[in-house]
Design a protein around this motif. Sequence first.
Motif, PDB file in Angstrom:
ATOM      1  N   GLU A 283      44.166  73.155  18.414  1.00  0.00           N
ATOM      2  CA  GLU A 283      45.272  72.249  18.077  1.00  0.00           C
ATOM      3  C   GLU A 283      44.741  71.109  17.207  1.00  0.00           C
ATOM      4  O   GLU A 283      44.432  70.023  17.694  1.00  0.00           O
ATOM      5  CB  GLU A 283      45.909  71.703  19.362  1.00  0.00           C
ATOM      6  CG  GLU A 283      46.401  72.758  20.321  1.00  0.00           C
ATOM      7  CD  GLU A 283      47.610  73.505  19.783  1.00  0.00           C
ATOM      8  OE1 GLU A 283      48.384  72.895  19.001  1.00  0.00           O
ATOM      9  OE2 GLU A 283      47.776  74.682  20.124  1.00  0.00           O
ATOM     10  N   LYS A 284      44.661  71.350  15.910  1.00  0.00           N
ATOM     11  CA  LYS A 284      44.033  70.374  15.009  1.00  0.00           C
ATOM     12  C   LYS A 284      44.763  69.030  14.987  1.00  0.00           C
ATOM     13  O   LYS A 284      44.129  67.968  14.989  1.00  0.00           O
ATOM     14  CB  LYS A 284      43.973  70.944  13.587  1.00  0.00           C
ATOM     15  CG  LYS A 284      43.077  72.165  13.446  1.00  0.00           C
ATOM     16  CD  LYS A 284      41.627  71.785  13.675  1.00  0.00           C
ATOM     17  CE  LYS A 284      40.708  72.992  13.525  1.00  0.00           C
ATOM     18  NZ  LYS A 284      40.624  73.482  12.150  1.00  0.00           N
ATOM     19  N   LYS A 285      46.086  69.072  14.974  1.00  0.00           N
ATOM     20  CA  LYS A 285      46.850  67.832  14.922  1.00  0.00           C
ATOM     21  C   LYS A 285      46.635  67.002  16.180  1.00  0.00           C
ATOM     22  O   LYS A 285      46.422  65.783  16.117  1.00  0.00           O
ATOM     23  CB  LYS A 285      48.336  68.144  14.743  1.00  0.00           C
ATOM     24  CG  LYS A 285      49.200  66.899  14.557  1.00  0.00           C
ATOM     25  CD  LYS A 285      50.652  67.279  14.286  1.00  0.00           C
ATOM     26  CE  LYS A 285      51.507  66.026  14.094  1.00  0.00           C
ATOM     27  NZ  LYS A 285      52.931  66.396  13.843  1.00  0.00           N
ATOM     28  N   MET A 286      46.658  67.663  17.340  1.00  0.00           N
ATOM     29  CA  MET A 286      46.450  66.946  18.588  1.00  0.00           C
ATOM     30  C   MET A 286      45.015  66.449  18.693  1.00  0.00           C
ATOM     31  O   MET A 286      44.772  65.341  19.187  1.00  0.00           O
ATOM     32  CB  MET A 286      46.785  67.841  19.781  1.00  0.00           C
ATOM     33  CG  MET A 286      46.657  67.136  21.128  1.00  0.00           C
ATOM     34  SD  MET A 286      47.204  68.136  22.514  1.00  0.00           S
ATOM     35  CE  MET A 286      48.980  68.138  22.221  1.00  0.00           C
ATOM     36  N   SER A 288      43.068  65.495  16.264  1.00  0.00           N
ATOM     37  CA  SER A 288      42.951  64.301  15.415  1.00  0.00           C
ATOM     38  C   SER A 288      43.555  63.085  16.093  1.00  0.00           C
ATOM     39  O   SER A 288      42.988  61.986  16.062  1.00  0.00           O
ATOM     40  CB  SER A 288      43.629  64.548  14.061  1.00  0.00           C
ATOM     41  OG  SER A 288      43.008  65.605  13.356  1.00  0.00           O
ATOM     42  N   SER A 289      44.727  63.279  16.721  1.00  0.00           N
ATOM     43  CA  SER A 289      45.397  62.170  17.397  1.00  0.00           C
ATOM     44  C   SER A 289      44.567  61.662  18.579  1.00  0.00           C
ATOM     45  O   SER A 289      44.373  60.452  18.743  1.00  0.00           O
ATOM     46  CB  SER A 289      46.773  62.620  17.886  1.00  0.00           C
ATOM     47  OG  SER A 289      47.398  61.600  18.634  1.00  0.00           O
ATOM     48  N   LEU A 411      37.698  68.265  11.421  1.00  0.00           N
ATOM     49  CA  LEU A 411      38.822  67.338  11.544  1.00  0.00           C
ATOM     50  C   LEU A 411      38.797  66.303  10.427  1.00  0.00           C
ATOM     51  O   LEU A 411      37.741  65.779  10.092  1.00  0.00           O
ATOM     52  CB  LEU A 411      38.777  66.603  12.887  1.00  0.00           C
ATOM     53  CG  LEU A 411      38.954  67.422  14.161  1.00  0.00           C
ATOM     54  CD1 LEU A 411      38.769  66.511  15.370  1.00  0.00           C
ATOM     55  CD2 LEU A 411      40.319  68.072  14.208  1.00  0.00           C
TER      56      LEU A 411
END
Length: 484
Positions: A283-286, A288-289, A411
């Motif tokens: 889950e790249k977006k998660m 990063s967050s 990331l």
Amino acid sequence: MLKVDQLPSIFLQGSLFYSIRQIIITVVNLATTIFLTRLLLPSDFGYISLVTIVISVISILSDGGLGVYLIQRKEEVSDDDISDITNFQLVIWISIFLVLFLIWLFPISDKISNIGILYLLVSSISIPFSIFKAASIIKLERGLVFNRIALIESLEQITYSIIAISLGYFGFGVWAIVFALVSKAVFSFLLSYVLSPIKFNFFSTLKLRELKKAILIGLSYQIPSIFETLRSLLNPVVIGLTLGMNYSGFTDRGILIASIPTTFLGTVWQKILFPLVARIQGEKKMLSSVYENSLYIHSILDKAIYLPFFLHGKEIISYFIGDKWLPIYPFILIFACGNILFSSYTTTTIAFFKGLGFADVMAKWSLFQFPLAIIFISIFTFFYGFYGFALGSQVLWCGIFYFNKYLNKTLKVSFLRSIIVPLISFLVSYVVFNFALDLYNFNLLVLIFFELLFYLIIIFLLDFAKIRLIVKNYKFQYNSYNEE
């Protein structure tokens, strides 16, 4: 089955549990150190130091970082998988134990203390129980059951402290520490087994291909710990031999005090982020967050903890450990500067590397870091005495450039803003309370409270939108998780 969108709220809860755990352990360790220092003789601490260092090395070799492989693995992990790793670890421990036993029976040199080897031999009995405990912890970490892990680690430390102090009081000397180590390991194993039972298969057939993969990943994970242990020898070697053991003691205590905030936060971050990141690798977006928010929160907290010491360090040292330790104050400030600037980045990044399976990156840096530390610490110590140890150590933060290169391959994250905003608030608070206001008539605790409040208000004013977004997101995730 946990859902991906539930994980941030679990991370938040886990952080709370581990923060409580770390506070308990920090307080208990401090009290234990004070009591044991009063009860035991200086010669006792020589043996205790030997036992602590060697047992740490045996633990590293026995564990080999193999548990990390199972925590990080994407596939489900069975009791048989854990048993395979456990059996291999036990074989390593038995081999080391037999070597110590033979050295105790047939000393290879008159200079090797027979009683010292006996201390080590008995202490090493704690290792297999620690291995079994680690097996149960693997299941808890993969399930992200942080409250039980925090409970086990808090109670085991309390057990160690009670036994060590009690036996020390009744004159057991070094045996107080030895018996406390073994008792702690047995107790923590029993507790972890009750909270996370495992059906061990001691006669399982080792899967050589899987084991080889685990060993390679485990070695990559443990190499930094090995080199960190070796780097800790620079103090008694470089400082002790050139300036005397008095300054070696100053350096040891200075490093310990300067590292308290980063050790506290680092332990929480490593324990929480590693299994969390391992679960959301795709889950790249998660990712990063979580990375940016974790770094930001760490940066806020570490500067909040350091601020009182920068403003009132001499008073704090004098009150808690005495005026004789005041020479370490400049040393602590030098050492702490690097921690304030870079520790939030390195702590978060290293936890992500472990979770993403990039332990080899840290291992490669450790191979370069160790000779670099020897060179710079030796040079700066030669010119600036024991303060040079703190100055020379700052070069090790160069690793952030190395880490950033590899992190960006996976990331795309921004970290400068997360460090700079809390740093600005820290500097403003320091200037206001150190130069602009004359508040020395105030009670120290009251003054520290207002200083921290002022620091947090500045951050809030500078970054209101970001803080609001973080709170809103985690509140939403937490409510969604509870509704499930």
